[in-house]
Design a protein around this motif. Structure first.
Motif, PDB file in Angstrom:
ATOM      1  N   ASP A 193      12.131   4.958  -8.644  1.00 18.15           N
ATOM      2  CA  ASP A 193      12.237   4.100  -7.526  1.00 18.15           C
ATOM      3  C   ASP A 193      12.017   4.014  -6.373  1.00 18.15           C
ATOM      4  N   PRO A 194      10.346   4.157  -5.500  1.00 24.77           N
ATOM      5  CA  PRO A 194      10.498   3.821  -4.017  1.00 24.77           C
ATOM      6  C   PRO A 194      10.969   3.199  -3.713  1.00 24.77           C
ATOM      7  N   ASN A 195      11.740   2.274  -4.336  1.00 24.59           N
ATOM      8  CA  ASN A 195      12.258   0.831  -4.037  1.00 24.59           C
ATOM      9  C   ASN A 195      14.202   0.689  -4.213  1.00 24.59           C
ATOM     10  N   LEU A 225       4.378  -2.909  12.854  1.00 21.91           N
ATOM     11  CA  LEU A 225       4.892  -2.423  14.092  1.00 21.91           C
ATOM     12  C   LEU A 225       5.024  -0.963  13.700  1.00 21.91           C
ATOM     13  N   GLU A 226       5.931  -1.034  12.868  1.00 16.87           N
ATOM     14  CA  GLU A 226       5.749   0.616  12.805  1.00 16.87           C
ATOM     15  C   GLU A 226       4.432   1.008  11.574  1.00 16.87           C
ATOM     16  N   VAL A 227       3.951   0.887  10.830  1.00 17.63           N
ATOM     17  CA  VAL A 227       2.588   1.790  10.405  1.00 17.63           C
ATOM     18  C   VAL A 227       1.421   1.639  11.513  1.00 17.63           C
ATOM     19  N   VAL A 261       7.970   4.495   0.835  1.00 20.58           N
ATOM     20  CA  VAL A 261       7.025   4.928   0.965  1.00 20.58           C
ATOM     21  C   VAL A 261       5.489   3.742   0.577  1.00 20.58           C
ATOM     22  N   THR A 262       5.983   2.602  -0.284  1.00 17.74           N
ATOM     23  CA  THR A 262       4.944   1.705  -0.186  1.00 17.74           C
ATOM     24  C   THR A 262       5.138   0.180   0.047  1.00 17.74           C
ATOM     25  N   PRO A 263       5.286   0.383   1.340  1.00 24.26           N
ATOM     26  CA  PRO A 263       6.550  -0.863   1.835  1.00 24.26           C
ATOM     27  C   PRO A 263       4.973  -1.584   1.741  1.00 24.26           C
ATOM     28  N   PHE A 264       5.603  -3.126   1.708  1.00 29.86           N
ATOM     29  CA  PHE A 264       4.766  -4.251   1.720  1.00 29.86           C
ATOM     30  C   PHE A 264       4.990  -5.469   3.172  1.00 29.86           C
ATOM     31  N   LEU A 265       3.518  -5.187   3.569  1.00 28.37           N
ATOM     32  CA  LEU A 265       2.837  -5.658   4.949  1.00 28.37           C
ATOM     33  C   LEU A 265       3.349  -6.997   5.736  1.00 28.37           C
ATOM     34  N   ILE A 294       0.932  -1.586  -0.018  1.00 35.89           N
ATOM     35  CA  ILE A 294      -0.550  -0.268  -0.216  1.00 35.89           C
ATOM     36  C   ILE A 294       0.854   1.729  -0.272  1.00 35.89           C
ATOM     37  N   TYR A 295       0.268   2.479  -0.081  1.00 35.93           N
ATOM     38  CA  TYR A 295       0.972   3.715   0.237  1.00 35.93           C
ATOM     39  C   TYR A 295       0.547   3.949   1.167  1.00 35.93           C
ATOM     40  N   THR A 296       1.560   4.322   1.638  1.00 30.45           N
ATOM     41  CA  THR A 296       1.173   5.391   3.514  1.00 30.45           C
ATOM     42  C   THR A 296       1.646   6.801   2.929  1.00 30.45           C
ATOM     43  N   ALA A 297       1.885   7.354   1.927  1.00 32.10           N
ATOM     44  CA  ALA A 297       2.256   8.665   2.934  1.00 32.10           C
ATOM     45  C   ALA A 297       3.858   9.132   3.436  1.00 32.10           C
ATOM     46  N   ARG A 298       4.204   8.269   4.137  1.00 32.82           N
ATOM     47  CA  ARG A 298       5.612   8.677   4.793  1.00 32.82           C
ATOM     48  C   ARG A 298       6.146   7.005   4.351  1.00 32.82           C
ATOM     49  N   PRO A 299       7.502   7.805   4.639  1.00 32.93           N
ATOM     50  CA  PRO A 299       8.411   6.203   4.878  1.00 32.93           C
ATOM     51  C   PRO A 299       8.283   5.792   5.657  1.00 32.93           C
ATOM     52  N   VAL A 300       8.459   4.352   5.703  1.00 33.16           N
ATOM     53  CA  VAL A 300       8.041   3.161   6.600  1.00 33.16           C
ATOM     54  C   VAL A 300      10.772   2.353   6.906  1.00 33.16           C
ATOM     55  N   THR A 301      10.583   3.142   7.705  1.00 29.28           N
ATOM     56  CA  THR A 301      12.294   2.862   8.411  1.00 29.28           C
ATOM     57  C   THR A 301      12.305   0.889   8.200  1.00 29.28           C
ATOM     58  N   HIS A 302      11.370  -0.199   8.201  1.00 28.74           N
ATOM     59  CA  HIS A 302      11.730  -1.597   8.291  1.00 28.74           C
ATOM     60  C   HIS A 302      11.644  -2.127   6.309  1.00 28.74           C
TER      61      HIS A 302
END
Length: 616
Positions: free
Chosen positions: A363-365, A119-121, A108-112, A95-103
């Motif tokens: 590329d966000p990744n 936990l971070e989301v 900003v497009t983390p695999f859940l 999904i798109y969280t609109a904020r970077p996910v450190t883990h």
């Protein structure tokens, strides 16, 4: 189009006396067994004898439904909470969280499907991104013993807000990463019990089953036997005896990675559609999950718990074989080092949209690096616009469907994006955020239960990909779909609106279910969550209204409501395409069979042909 009907709580349909364990003198136990990716019509006494026996002796939910988008975390959230995706916000696996996910490497497009990411989301969205109470949390709070065992990500979501280190009861969590820094810590009680049973404190790896291969190397030919044998042993030799000794009711979730993992990575069909996910590796994955269920049921018998335990078996989604072919995609005409000639690369939606909008792609990744003309995004996700920190368009790549976000809610940009997508032969149906307005050729997301109380950003457009049958007696068993994924043509994927993906496997057995009953009514994974809560006497403090119904018709003396089949059709686009949605309705509850452009979605025949929707 008809006025949008809100999905309402199934509290409107109440259980009659004697139908729920909440009205029994002794509370029942519950096991929810999830064979990830098990197709609804693939189960026979030969392919999966334990599941076939449970289905035939208990309740056969022959008209079952995965929620769309038909992905693991999305449907895991539905089973865990009883809510549709518009409330949980788990719109797909990525999904798109609109904020970077450190883990997730600051994307900003983390695999859940990663515990630390979940936990971070959670932290980013008020401590609980799901925004709804989960089954195990409610059960824990009421004094039940609780455990979740299996594939990490969906296993953890059932009690992801449980803070280890606090006082009170905690759920036992055993998954792929148990014993590592990313795993939920084991209690001293569990460590002692595992050691006494001769089981390690760390989950073994998947080994050969994890090998996906590449364009020149086949993937796995092995099921996930060793890892799941460990988890089944933990459940049968440690957790269930522990719960028996506690002498109070329990809830156990067992999420079997197979057949999903074996079907995704299958090495039986490199770059060819057949046998696809019907080769020996996939069949071994189905049998592996079946063996795990058989072991759990045998343990219940040996412990004297069978008579007091309800078992619900529900897969999160069906499955399809991947196609990477397109005659219209610009990306398929580009040469890539890791992609066969004329095949779609990973991230083809992001590449094609960037070209259509005449904007750069980042590329966000890959630390928001610019994607070169002869390259594709590493994970398929894309940020389109002149400034990757403030993208005009975001693509979250998932598989059989993709999510597109337009952060500024720009209607003109949405119109350009939709028109570009309508030109591609791999697209079969578009669903658009109601806030952006109506667009020819599309339907509003609210029709699918995708607009609710979710606290994470809602997608602007959900793109469904084309699907068809490769040819067999049961079309849903040989569904093929175009998929935006790193996996190859001939391997397995899901996520589309194909009836092959929406038709999951569902059955139940136990003291609170009828015996030998074939349920003709539509049911869904949101209903699984709602029904489980009702059986356990749990009351959720719901924030959203998109809640599944209790499957009363499957229970002794339970009410049997009526169902109706309906169709919604969009206005035609300039090139004549219409998004059509076939669904069934029980009261105000909707069950989504198929959707897309007629002739481009399995179960949705071309206009003028005789329509037949599988699963009805």
């Amino acid at each position: 189009m008809r006025r949008t009907i809100l999905l309402l709580s199934a509290g409107l349909i109440t259980l009659t006396a004697g139908a729920a364990s909440a009205q029994n003198a002794t509370p029942r136990n519950l096991i929810l067994f999830v064979p990830d990716g098990l197709r609804g019509r693939i189960v026979t006494p030969q392919t999966a004898p334990a599941m076939a026996e449970l289905r035939d002796k208990g309740v056969n939910f022959k008209n079952s439904h995965s929620l769309f988008p038909t992905f693991t975390m999305a449907n895991g959230s539905a089973m865990a909470s009883g809510h549709y995706l518009g409330d949980t916000g788990t719109f797909s696996n990525t999904i798109y969280t609109a904020r970077p996910v450190t883990h997730a490497n600051n994307t900003v497009t983390p695999f859940l499907e990663v515990n630390p990411v979940l936990l971070e989301v959670d932290e980013q969205f008020g401590g609980d991104y799901l925004n709804e109470e989960t089954l195990l949390k409610m059960a824990r709070d009421k004094g039940y013993s609780t455990a979740a065992i299996g594939k990490h990500g969906p296993t953890f979501i059932f009690d992801h807000t449980d803070k280890v280190g606090t006082t009170g009861l905690h759920s036992i969590i055993i998954d792929d990463v148990t014993g590592s820094k990313n795993g939920v810590p084991l209690s001293d009680e569990m460590k002692e019990a595992l050691t006494k049973a001769g089981l390690p404190l760390e989950t073994p790896p998947r080994g050969e089953n994890s090998k996906a291969g590449d364009a020149k190397t086949p993937g796995t030919t092995s099921a996930n036997v060793a890892q799941q044998a460990y988890m089944a042993d933990v459940a049968s030799k440690v957790v269930l005896p522990m719960f028996k000794a506690r002498n109070k009711p329990f809830v156990l979730v067992f999420w079997s990675r197979d057949p999903d993992g074996s079907q995704h990575n299958t090495g039986d069909s490199l770059n060819t559609i057949t046998p696809g996910i019907n080769g020996p590796t996939s069949m071994a994955g189905i049998k592996n999950a079946d063996n795990n269920l058989a072991q759990l049921r045998k343990t219940l018998d040996e412990l004297g718990l069978a008579a007091s335990t309800n078992i619900i078996v529900s897969s999160d989604h069906g499955f399809s074989t991947i196609s990477k072919e397109s005659k219209t995609s610009p990306s398929a005409k580009i040469s890539y080092e890791d992609t066969p000639k004329d095949f779609l690369p990973m991230g083809f939606v992001a590449i094609d949209l960037a070209k259509a909008l005449n904007l750069p792609l980042f590329d966000p990744n890959d630390k928001n690096a610019r994607v070169a003309d002869n390259a594709h995004p590493k994970a398929g996700n894309g940020l389109i616009g002149n400034d990757p920190a403030k993208p005009d368009v975001v693509i979250a790549t998932n598989g059989g469907s993709d999510l597109i976000y337009i952060p500024a809610k720009d209607r003109k940009l949405a119109d350009r994006t939709i028109k570009a997508l309508l030109e591609q032969d791999y697209v079969s149906g578009l669903f658009v955020d109601d806030e952006l307005g109506n667009f020819p050729g599309t339907l509003p997301m609210s029709r699918l239960g995708l607009k609710g109380k979710a606290v994470v950003p809602h997608p602007s457009i959900v793109v469904n990909f084309r699907s068809w049958s490769s040819g067999c007696d049961e079309p849903t068993n040989c569904s093929v779909q175009v998929a935006d994924t790193v996996l190859r043509q001939g391997q397995g994927m899901h996520g589309s609106f194909s009836r092959g993906d929406t038709l999951n496997f569902m059955a139940a057995i136990g003291p609170d279910f009828k015996s030998g009953y074939v349920d003709p009514l539509p049911v869904s994974n949101a209903d699984v969550g709602a029904t489980a809560a009702k059986l356990l006497g749990l009351t959720q403090k719901a924030k959203g209204r998109l809640i599944g119904r209790v499957m009363t018709e499957a229970m002794p003396n339970g009410a049997t409501p009526k169902a109706h089949a309906e169709t919604i059709t969009s206005k035609p686009s300039a090139n004549g395409l219409r998004t059509v949605l076939n669904f069934q309705r029980v009261g105000s509850q909707r069950y989504f069979d198929t959707a897309g452009f007629p002739g481009r979605t399995l179960g949705l025949e071309a206009e003028g042909s005789k329509q037949k929707t599988a699963g009805k």
